[in-house]
Design a protein around this motif. Sequence first.
Motif, PDB file in Angstrom:
ATOM      1  N   SER A 111     -38.744   4.189  13.034  1.00  0.00           N
ATOM      2  CA  SER A 111     -37.662   4.142  12.404  1.00  0.00           C
ATOM      3  C   SER A 111     -37.076   5.623  12.050  1.00  0.00           C
ATOM      4  CB  SER A 111     -38.210   3.490  10.792  1.00  0.00           C
ATOM      5  OG  SER A 111     -37.191   3.700   9.778  1.00  0.00           O
ATOM      6  N   SER A 112     -35.658   5.693  11.959  1.00  0.00           N
ATOM      7  CA  SER A 112     -35.016   6.868  11.586  1.00  0.00           C
ATOM      8  C   SER A 112     -35.560   7.323  10.199  1.00  0.00           C
ATOM      9  CB  SER A 112     -33.584   6.607  11.478  1.00  0.00           C
ATOM     10  OG  SER A 112     -33.149   6.276  12.796  1.00  0.00           O
ATOM     11  N   ASN A 113     -36.254   6.381   9.179  1.00  0.00           N
ATOM     12  CA  ASN A 113     -36.543   7.236   7.930  1.00  0.00           C
ATOM     13  C   ASN A 113     -37.797   7.997   8.312  1.00  0.00           C
ATOM     14  OD1 ASN A 113     -34.787   5.376   6.429  1.00  0.00           O
ATOM     15  ND2 ASN A 113     -35.936   3.729   6.901  1.00  0.00           N
ATOM     16  N   SER A 122     -48.840   3.374  10.492  1.00  0.00           N
ATOM     17  CA  SER A 122     -48.110   2.278   9.801  1.00  0.00           C
ATOM     18  C   SER A 122     -48.696   0.929   9.725  1.00  0.00           C
ATOM     19  CB  SER A 122     -46.766   2.136  10.556  1.00  0.00           C
ATOM     20  OG  SER A 122     -45.866   1.263   9.938  1.00  0.00           O
ATOM     21  N   SER A 182     -41.502   0.904  13.518  1.00  0.00           N
ATOM     22  CA  SER A 182     -39.961   0.825  13.555  1.00  0.00           C
ATOM     23  C   SER A 182     -39.575   0.051  12.132  1.00  0.00           C
ATOM     24  CB  SER A 182     -39.694  -0.390  14.671  1.00  0.00           C
ATOM     25  OG  SER A 182     -40.227  -1.746  14.617  1.00  0.00           O
ATOM     26  N   ASP A 183     -40.338  -0.648  11.539  1.00  0.00           N
ATOM     27  CA  ASP A 183     -39.908  -1.380   9.976  1.00  0.00           C
ATOM     28  C   ASP A 183     -40.209  -0.452   8.838  1.00  0.00           C
ATOM     29  OD1 ASP A 183     -39.043  -3.480  11.708  1.00  0.00           O
ATOM     30  OD2 ASP A 183     -41.049  -4.545  11.252  1.00  0.00           O
ATOM     31  N   SER A 218     -39.605   1.671   5.577  1.00  0.00           N
ATOM     32  CA  SER A 218     -38.603   2.040   4.584  1.00  0.00           C
ATOM     33  C   SER A 218     -38.813   3.663   4.418  1.00  0.00           C
ATOM     34  CB  SER A 218     -38.709   1.194   3.379  1.00  0.00           C
ATOM     35  OG  SER A 218     -39.984   1.787   2.664  1.00  0.00           O
ATOM     36  N   LYS A 233     -31.420   5.099  15.966  1.00  0.00           N
ATOM     37  CA  LYS A 233     -32.669   4.631  16.015  1.00  0.00           C
ATOM     38  C   LYS A 233     -32.882   3.462  14.901  1.00  0.00           C
ATOM     39  CE  LYS A 233     -33.775   7.751  18.808  1.00  0.00           C
ATOM     40  NZ  LYS A 233     -33.788   7.619  20.349  1.00  0.00           N
ATOM     41  N   HIS A 234     -32.871   2.365  15.363  1.00  0.00           N
ATOM     42  CA  HIS A 234     -32.777   1.311  14.239  1.00  0.00           C
ATOM     43  C   HIS A 234     -32.260   1.317  12.951  1.00  0.00           C
ATOM     44  CE1 HIS A 234     -36.159  -0.426  16.787  1.00  0.00           C
ATOM     45  NE2 HIS A 234     -36.803   0.793  16.765  1.00  0.00           N
ATOM     46  N   LYS A 284     -32.686  -1.122  10.207  1.00  0.00           N
ATOM     47  CA  LYS A 284     -33.825  -1.145   9.481  1.00  0.00           C
ATOM     48  C   LYS A 284     -34.007   0.133   8.493  1.00  0.00           C
ATOM     49  CE  LYS A 284     -36.184  -3.825  12.628  1.00  0.00           C
ATOM     50  NZ  LYS A 284     -37.335  -3.950  13.826  1.00  0.00           N
ATOM     51  N   ASP A 285     -32.916   0.877   8.257  1.00  0.00           N
ATOM     52  CA  ASP A 285     -33.031   2.121   7.847  1.00  0.00           C
ATOM     53  C   ASP A 285     -32.778   2.281   6.132  1.00  0.00           C
ATOM     54  OD1 ASP A 285     -33.730   3.630   9.727  1.00  0.00           O
ATOM     55  OD2 ASP A 285     -31.794   4.467  10.234  1.00  0.00           O
TER      56      ASP A 285
END
Length: 238
Positions: free
Chosen positions: A64-66, A169, A178-179, A181, A230-231, A234-235
Amino acid sequence: MKRWKKRLFIKLPLALVALSVLWVLALKVVPVYYTPLMFKRAYQNRYDDDFKTRHSWVRIDNISSNMMKAVIASEDNRFATHNGFDTTEIRKMYQDHLNKGKKLRGCSTISQQTAKNVFTFCSDTWWRKGVEAYYTVLIEKIWGKERIMEVYLNSIEMGPGIYGIEAASKYYYGKPASDLSLRQASLVAACLPNPIKRRPDNRTSYLSRREAQISSLTYKIAYPDWVYHKHPEKDKDK
C-alpha cells in the motif's frame, strides 16, 4: 613491489570492490529473501523453541502507498531528494549538540537503514557504519529510490522474528500489505525505532500519539510519483 604486497594491497581490494558491485547489481532485480540480521536473530534465539522467522517477499506493487508514505514521514522526510545521507538533518543535529548540549542522535536515512539491514549484521561498531556508508552510496547509484523502498519494506525488522511489511501486516492485522490503511501503516511505522519492544497490537499512549503525528505528517510531504500509483483505491483510511 613484491608480488604478495601487490596482491594484498591492490588486487584484493579491487576484487572486493568488484564483488560488492556485482552483489548490488544482482540484488537490483533478485528478491532479498534472507539477510544477515535474520541469521543473527535466528542464532541469538536458537534455544527458544517458540522463535520463528516470518518473512514474505512482495513486489512494491503489492504494498500500500500508505506504508510508503508512513515510513517516509516517520523515518526520512527528505528520502526523495537526498543522495543517501540527510546532510541537512546531520548539520541540525550537530548544531543542537554544540549550542544546546543535546545528545548526538541517529540520523539514518531509509537508504542507510536498507544498506545496514541487507549488507551488515547490524553491529554497533564504526566498521559496520563504514560498510553501511559504502553500500548506501552503491544502492543509491545502482538501485534508485523505488528499489531501495521495495527492499527496505521487505527486509526491515518489524517484530521478534518478523521481517518485511507483508509478514508484519498478516501477523498483526490478518491482511496483506496491499490493504493497509493509513492508520495501520502509521502505527507500524511508529514501532520501527524499536520493533522488538513496541508492537502494533499493544497500543500504548505513546504509540497512539506517535501514530497520529505520522498520519498528520503524511499530508505535508511531497512524495515521488511512483508512490502514488500503488493501489490508489486502497489508500483511503479504514
